[in-house]
Design an enzyme around this catalytic site. Sequence first.
Site, PDB file in Angstrom:
ATOM      1  N   HIS A 131       0.828  -1.210   0.000  1.00  0.00           N
ATOM      2  CA  HIS A 131       0.000   0.000   0.000  1.00  0.00           C
ATOM      3  C   HIS A 131       0.862   1.259   0.000  1.00  0.00           C
ATOM      4  CE1 HIS A 131      -3.679   2.299   1.073  1.00  0.00           C
ATOM      5  NE2 HIS A 131      -2.821   3.072   1.704  1.00  0.00           N
ATOM      6  N   GLU A 132       1.804   1.307   0.925  1.00  0.00           N
ATOM      7  CA  GLU A 132       2.633   2.510   1.036  1.00  0.00           C
ATOM      8  C   GLU A 132       3.572   2.662  -0.156  1.00  0.00           C
ATOM      9  OE1 GLU A 132       2.003   4.777   3.110  1.00  0.00           O
ATOM     10  OE2 GLU A 132       0.570   3.598   4.274  1.00  0.00           O
ATOM     11  N   HIS A 152       1.802   4.666  -2.822  1.00  0.00           N
ATOM     12  CA  HIS A 152       1.923   6.121  -2.615  1.00  0.00           C
ATOM     13  C   HIS A 152       3.316   6.600  -3.014  1.00  0.00           C
ATOM     14  CE1 HIS A 152      -1.920   6.355  -0.664  1.00  0.00           C
ATOM     15  NE2 HIS A 152      -1.564   5.655   0.396  1.00  0.00           N
TER      16      HIS A 152
END
Length: 458
Positions: free
Chosen positions: A22-23, A26
Amino acid sequence: MSNIGSSILAFVVAIGVLVSVHEFGHFWVARRLGFKVLRFSIGFGRPLVRWEGGAPDHTEYWLSAIPLGGYVKMLDERETPVADVEHDRAFNNRPIWQRILVLLAGPAFNFLFAIVAYWAMFSTGVPGIKPVIGAVIEGSVAARAGIKPNDEIEAVGGRPVETWEGATLAIFGELLEQSRIDLKIREPSGDTRSVSLDVRGRAAELTEPSALYTGLGLRPAPVLPAIIAAITPDSAAEQAGLKAGDEVLRADDHKIADWEQWVDYIRKRPGANVTLEIRRDNETLIVPVTVGTVEEKGAAVGRIGAQRLTELPAATIDRLRAEQRYGVLESLPRGIEKTWQMTSLTVRMIGHMIVGQVSLKNMSGPITIAAVAGDSAQAGFSAFLNFLAVVSISLGIINLVPVPLLDGGQVLYQVVEWIKGSPLSERALAVGQQIGVFFLIVLMSFVFYNDLTRIFGS
């Protein structure tokens, strides 16, 4: 203790993998669009391991002490002074559409991870069980529809299914949208027929955890037959004259389909006199039994001291085995389709929960997730990968909810800024953060309550 330890380890590994994915979403999109990333951290708290990237950004990479999350810290004038030379690289100064892309990248990578996971599973083979009916409860919805033991489900709502997992997901999908579940059944003879299960007004009931097939009145194969393997000495079963090898056919004129139904029947009748119809050596006998009484969790339950078979014949298991395996190229669209199916079902389940049409008990917290993580890890790599894919999809969906502190809430902020032509005030941001914290506290309290209820009973 070993099971608890393995569950905790599997949970930490799962969270670590999915948060990293997920990170990284980003991080990767931010870097590609020219944002300056100050720190990429897996976990919260002080760093256990840290290193620094090269010029020009010198991004810090942290592996932090609390492995239950992570974050990407970007240059932002609202948090720290920014040099003129880096003014255009600060998050708050980038075009709104780029900020939104960065915020959406985290959930997008969660969905992408699920696609890759399902692609890998389908390429190497996903083991499963054929959707064969093991038992049908007398007088149930399934019985009224004419479903019989050894029937096999070929399609649900016109959608072909190959395993019980696929059939279950399709049945849930039909349950959420219609007042009936349309099945295509293949009989042992090879003949096929269509049946409809009437489930009007029963969505909330049937979506209770583990309630679907019990509520429909069928048991997926394989099931343990109601055959006694051994008798406990001095028990009610011994006093009644029951013997190892006896098969229970009926209890008080109620047809017994399998061992589970018989146990449930006896447990609900502590101290009662029950008349059994049994088969012994091809002979049918009538045996009266006075059910014994034991206490479990402060409540009286029935018990007669009959022990079940410990395993099914290997030939029975082999007959029910199924495997979904496709070529490397074909597995990719299969993975996309599976991810879409799981995403769509999850969103619909959440929507029906909000309006009260689906049980809120389906929501799980970290305790249940850790237990499932441990079980799936012990079941093998494919099962654990499937678990990761499902949780990754859920993580992506939850992060798109338009609540402050989540990615969806931050996207909402950017949209509001675009509409009004200027950033939100500090007070509005503070109020939004308080709302987000309150939402997460309520959500975590509720899922913890569900977890504890599953452990200790309602």
